[in-house]
Design an enzyme around this catalytic site. Structure first.
Site, PDB file in Angstrom:
ATOM      1  N   GLU A 143      -5.704  -8.242  -0.481  1.00 51.92           N
ATOM      2  CA  GLU A 143      -6.415  -7.880   0.757  1.00 51.92           C
ATOM      3  C   GLU A 143      -7.873  -7.631   0.390  1.00 51.92           C
ATOM      4  OE1 GLU A 143      -4.935  -4.963   3.508  1.00 51.92           O
ATOM      5  OE2 GLU A 143      -2.832  -5.435   3.024  1.00 51.92           O
TER       6      GLU A 143
ATOM      7  N   GLU B 270       0.817  -1.229   0.000  1.00 56.38           N
ATOM      8  CA  GLU B 270       0.000   0.000   0.000  1.00 56.38           C
ATOM      9  C   GLU B 270       0.842   1.267   0.000  1.00 56.38           C
ATOM     10  OE1 GLU B 270      -2.931  -0.168   3.128  1.00 56.38           O
ATOM     11  OE2 GLU B 270      -4.048  -1.764   2.122  1.00 56.38           O
TER      12      GLU B 270
END
Length: 513
Positions: A303, A179
């Site tokens: 995710e 991320e």
């Protein structure tokens, strides 16, 4: 109370139209050093079921039942400040560190060797290793790769051997950071800087081990301001050096002005996931065309889950003197509605099998997880455990057939009018047909029909539905089996057609042999 006439929906199962194979990695999960995922989750020396290495056997048994495959580790946000060397060697010499991502203390009593050993005990699940590109870079990534994959004869490989692993770990799949588009991320970078760094690290790692499969960071959500531009910029730098671009998405029923939750939109979360996948796929295609590349890049949706991000369990500890070890963080207790959404998201991942070749349910134990534990106590299945385990059991190894659905629609505040029924069919290697279907409607049941392939005459029909009259019902330590799938006795086969009644807010798995 008003009576509701059941809606009608129809799925045509046609062998002539295949989306692609079901990749085992789509049933991956995620273990991060966050909250109690590791400590008192999978690892708890002294627990009544713990083995000599401190691994909870009750959790291992549930992981096997869940059907999880690839395990992404060790983060997550945690990895962006992690020094992998802290988690190897004699445990008494491992340093305690402050984890800035989750404002906790990391004891490093569980590290790379422990993860590899634990995976072997869960049935040889694949390790998907993440490297720190937040506070570290190419030299540290190469050190870790040398330690893990070089058989012998170098400084790092010999160190691994001294630490008890004579054979290399042979890790094939690697995440290049986590991320990195997120301002919350330690070492956050813009797309240009991250793309250059990821390209450099990917090239270096391939010089050491050419056959690696590498995952570059895509956007942290579909709603990021940089979404789309981030993917194209990063892929411009890395396209021919990586195999996957990541996608992350979490969903929860948002609060409305009247204080109630927007359950109608929540139950249609798969609509957003499907759009996210198609948008990332378009970015991949555009970049491939622009670069005139013959290389293929796929999506690792590494995710995804339901996560009540704004609720109390998701709030970090605070204070310079308050760094607890394995605090209770992100311990959402999942409802029937949450499980239906998880089932719907799995359907969406399968519908996009041509694009999505890997995915990770985040996370595995205690932290927004299908498996919960109590320290020195029991382990049990959350409601979300069941759609994952049944889909994994019946879909692995099969081929996804193109979904041809006729469905009524209903209105949502977030996505407009959407299908009230969502479904996908998988043709198994053994010739079986499995159908996974959700009824997203809050009020109406659904008479669901499946037109079977020509010449397919099954002799066995197994239909299980996850539903409860209270869509907020949960499984807890004191009521571990409050919500379980039940046989759906409305199902029947006649003249090449399966019919079954789907209750409102339900997920159903249908297996025909």
């Amino acid at each position: 109370m008003a009576e509701h006439t059941p809606a009608h929906a129809r799925l045509v199962v046609d062998d002539e139209f295949r989306v692609g194979p079901v990749h085992d990695r789509v049933f991956g999960s995620f273990v991060e050093h966050l909250g109690r995922c590791v400590y008192t989750g999978i690892y708890e020396p002294g627990h009544p079921t713990a083995d000599a290495e401190g691994f909870r056997q009750d959790v291992i048994d549930l992981v096997k039942e869940l059907g999880a495959t690839t395990i992404r580790y060790p983060g997550g946000n945690f990895v962006s400040g992690y020094r992998w060397e802290d988690g190897i060697g004699p445990k008494e010499n491992r340093p305690r560190r402050l984890d800035l991502a989750w404002h906790s203390t990391e004891t490093n009593q569980f590290g790379l060797h422990e993860m590899v050993s634990w995976l072997n005990k869960t049935g040889g699940n694949e390790l998907m290793e993440a490297v720190n590109l937040g506070t570290r870079g190419l030299p540290e990534a190469l050190d870790l790769l040398e330690y893990a994959n070089v058989p012998e004869g170098t400084a790092r490989s010999e160190e691994r051997i001294r630490n008890g692993a004579d054979n290399p770990f042979d890790i094939r799949m690697w995440c290049l950071g986590n991320e990195m588009d997120g301002p919350w991320q330690l070492g956050h970078k813009d797309a240009e800087d991250y793309g250059k760094l990821a390209a450099s690290v990917a090239a270096g790692m391939r010089m050491l081990d050419p056959d690696l499969e590498l995952v570059v960071c895509g956007s942290s959500s579909h709603t990021m301001d940089s979404f789309g531009k981030w993917e194209e910029t990063v892929l411009e730098h890395t396209f021919d050096k990586v195999d996957f671009v990541s996608a992350h998405a979490y969903y929860f029923p948002q609060l409305m002005e009247n204080g109630s939750r927007d359950m109608a939109s929540f139950l249609a979360s798969g609509v957003d996931m499907d759009g996210f996948i198609k948008d990332v796929g378009a970015a991949i295609d555009a970049t491939k065309s622009r670069l005139k590349s013959d290389h293929n890049v796929y999506i690792s949706f590494d995710e995804w889950n339901v996560w009540y991000q704004e609720e109390e369990p998701s709030k970090n500890p605070e204070g310079i003197g308050n760094w607890p070890v394995a605090p209770r963080l992100l311990e959402d207790v999942y409802t029937v509605a949450d499980a239906v959404v998880v089932g719907d998201l799995l359907i969406t991942l399968l519908q996009n099998a041509d694009r999505v070749h890997a995915a990770s349910l985040a996370q595995l134990v205690n932290v927004i997880a299908p498996i919960m534990t109590e320290p020195n106590g029991p382990a049990w299945r959350q409601t979300t455990f069941y759609p994952f385990s049944l889909t994994a059991a019946w879909a692995k190894g099969g081929d996804v057939l193109e979904p041809k659905i006729e469905s009524a629609q209903y209105h949502t505040n977030r996505y407009g009018n959407v299908n009230s029924t969502n479904a996908v069919a998988v043709r198994g290697k053994d010739g079986s047909v499995s159908v996974f279907v959700t009824n997203r409607s809050l009020d109406d049941g659904c008479d669901f029909e499946i037109k079977l392939p020509e010449g397919f005459t099954p002799t066995e029909l197994d239909v299980r539905t996850l539903h409860d009259d209270d869509m907020l019902a949960t499984n807890t330590v004191n009521h571990q089996d409050r919500v379980v799938p039940h046989p759906n006795d409305t199902a029947s086969i006649q003249d090449g057609m399966v019919t079954v009644t789907l209750p409102p807010v339900s997920w159903t798995a249908i297996h025909l042999r």
